[in-house]
Scaffold this motif. Sequence first.
Motif, PDB file in Angstrom:
ATOM      1  N   ALA A  93       7.043   5.399  -9.278  1.00  0.00           N
ATOM      2  CA  ALA A  93       7.508   4.191  -8.591  1.00  0.00           C
ATOM      3  C   ALA A  93       6.346   3.268  -8.243  1.00  0.00           C
ATOM      4  O   ALA A  93       6.445   2.040  -8.407  1.00  0.00           O
ATOM      5  CB  ALA A  93       8.277   4.575  -7.327  1.00  0.00           C
ATOM      6  N   PHE A  94       5.231   3.824  -7.797  1.00  0.00           N
ATOM      7  CA  PHE A  94       4.108   2.979  -7.404  1.00  0.00           C
ATOM      8  C   PHE A  94       3.241   2.582  -8.594  1.00  0.00           C
ATOM      9  O   PHE A  94       2.405   1.691  -8.470  1.00  0.00           O
ATOM     10  CB  PHE A  94       3.257   3.690  -6.350  1.00  0.00           C
ATOM     11  CG  PHE A  94       3.711   3.427  -4.952  1.00  0.00           C
ATOM     12  CD1 PHE A  94       3.173   2.404  -4.205  1.00  0.00           C
ATOM     13  CD2 PHE A  94       4.718   4.189  -4.394  1.00  0.00           C
ATOM     14  CE1 PHE A  94       3.601   2.142  -2.920  1.00  0.00           C
ATOM     15  CE2 PHE A  94       5.165   3.944  -3.105  1.00  0.00           C
ATOM     16  CZ  PHE A  94       4.605   2.917  -2.360  1.00  0.00           C
ATOM     17  N   GLY A  95       3.414   3.215  -9.735  1.00  0.00           N
ATOM     18  CA  GLY A  95       2.669   2.810 -10.910  1.00  0.00           C
ATOM     19  C   GLY A  95       3.366   1.753 -11.743  1.00  0.00           C
ATOM     20  O   GLY A  95       2.718   1.058 -12.539  1.00  0.00           O
ATOM     21  N   LEU A  96       4.680   1.595 -11.563  1.00  0.00           N
ATOM     22  CA  LEU A  96       5.436   0.659 -12.397  1.00  0.00           C
ATOM     23  C   LEU A  96       5.099  -0.812 -12.160  1.00  0.00           C
ATOM     24  O   LEU A  96       5.047  -1.581 -13.127  1.00  0.00           O
ATOM     25  CB  LEU A  96       6.936   0.888 -12.202  1.00  0.00           C
ATOM     26  CG  LEU A  96       7.529   2.060 -12.978  1.00  0.00           C
ATOM     27  CD1 LEU A  96       8.996   2.247 -12.631  1.00  0.00           C
ATOM     28  CD2 LEU A  96       7.361   1.850 -14.480  1.00  0.00           C
ATOM     29  N   PRO A 124       0.829  -1.216   0.000  1.00  0.00           N
ATOM     30  CA  PRO A 124       0.000   0.000   0.000  1.00  0.00           C
ATOM     31  C   PRO A 124       0.857   1.256   0.000  1.00  0.00           C
ATOM     32  O   PRO A 124       2.001   1.261   0.469  1.00  0.00           O
ATOM     33  CB  PRO A 124      -0.805  -0.135   1.302  1.00  0.00           C
ATOM     34  CG  PRO A 124       0.038  -0.992   2.179  1.00  0.00           C
ATOM     35  CD  PRO A 124       0.779  -1.936   1.272  1.00  0.00           C
ATOM     36  N   VAL A 125       0.281   2.318  -0.515  1.00  0.00           N
ATOM     37  CA  VAL A 125       0.997   3.594  -0.591  1.00  0.00           C
ATOM     38  C   VAL A 125       1.339   4.107   0.803  1.00  0.00           C
ATOM     39  O   VAL A 125       2.413   4.691   1.023  1.00  0.00           O
ATOM     40  CB  VAL A 125       0.143   4.618  -1.363  1.00  0.00           C
ATOM     41  CG1 VAL A 125       0.804   5.983  -1.353  1.00  0.00           C
ATOM     42  CG2 VAL A 125      -0.086   4.150  -2.787  1.00  0.00           C
ATOM     43  N   GLN A 126       0.454   3.890   1.766  1.00  0.00           N
ATOM     44  CA  GLN A 126       0.650   4.440   3.096  1.00  0.00           C
ATOM     45  C   GLN A 126       1.924   3.924   3.763  1.00  0.00           C
ATOM     46  O   GLN A 126       2.515   4.610   4.596  1.00  0.00           O
ATOM     47  CB  GLN A 126      -0.559   4.114   3.979  1.00  0.00           C
ATOM     48  CG  GLN A 126      -1.836   4.806   3.570  1.00  0.00           C
ATOM     49  CD  GLN A 126      -2.544   4.112   2.421  1.00  0.00           C
ATOM     50  OE1 GLN A 126      -2.050   3.103   1.889  1.00  0.00           O
ATOM     51  NE2 GLN A 126      -3.705   4.608   2.041  1.00  0.00           N
ATOM     52  N   VAL A 127       2.363   2.699   3.381  1.00  0.00           N
ATOM     53  CA  VAL A 127       3.553   2.124   3.994  1.00  0.00           C
ATOM     54  C   VAL A 127       4.793   2.930   3.652  1.00  0.00           C
ATOM     55  O   VAL A 127       5.727   3.043   4.461  1.00  0.00           O
ATOM     56  CB  VAL A 127       3.706   0.655   3.547  1.00  0.00           C
ATOM     57  CG1 VAL A 127       5.030   0.074   4.011  1.00  0.00           C
ATOM     58  CG2 VAL A 127       2.558  -0.177   4.077  1.00  0.00           C
TER      59      VAL A 127
END
Length: 307
Positions: free
Chosen positions: A180-183, A150-153
């Motif tokens: 980075a989170f979309g790759l 998750p993004v929150q981490v």
Amino acid sequence: MTTAAAAETAPKPEPREAKDESPAKESLASRVGRYAGGGAVRAFLVIVAFLWLTPTVGLLLSSFRDPADIATTGWWKVFGDPGQLTTDTYDTLFGNEDVMGALPTTVWITVPSTLLVVVIGALAGYAFAWMDFPGRDWVFLAVVCLLVVPVQVALIPVASLYRDLNLFHTITGVVLFHTAFGLPFAIFLLRNFFAEIPRELLEAARIDGAGELRLFFRVVMPLGGPAIAALGIFQFLWVWNDMLVALVFADPGKPPLTVAVQQQTRQFDSNIELIASGAFISMIIPLVVFFAFQRQFVSGVMAGAVK
């Protein structure tokens, strides 16, 4: 006489049993499938679509209403009193520097984040699909595992890193975070799509002297158009509608549109007309992008999801 006698002594064929012409018993699954294609399900889908569009219509009508009417009556009152509709709310919105100044910031964050994810994800997807290198399957497995992070981490560790690199409260930092989170999803989607390309087609291009880069840009990229369009829509919608990452990493003085509209709620009584019109402007752009590429979106998702 001999022939007649032989015919009389020959065993007579047994009469065939009458065929059971009664229709086979229809199973429950077949009945459900038959009813699913009927008008009842279509009517249900129309009702669901109507309920889904109701908040959008309500926001649109509210954005054209006077603040006094918004505070006292519901948006459905417009149908009984069309005189409530006015363009003064949008005149106020376009004259508000805080909200309109956030629109370019949103574009500067969304467009690079989408392009970087599409380009890097396509190159990595091709490498995982058609290039052999040590540990390829293990690396791809690690990429797939990143889908559940998750993004929150990552907010606190990345914030600490950005502070050391002077990327905090910069557009570059927000773009790198979204990239980075979309790759992981981009690589997963495009790798599965590229793996379905016939091997003979790639081998024929290699025989003709095409290198890996030329093969990628001349053969793979044109064939991967639907999947790339679907990925672009996914990434665009996610970044455009994001508020959590923007609240943490974006410059508070130059926030994106979602944060700028959220900041108006602090003065709800005086800025109520800006909230409805600003929220609709923030929502209508991704809707236009989605419906413009809806066909590529559906075909790309269906093709990339099947291995």
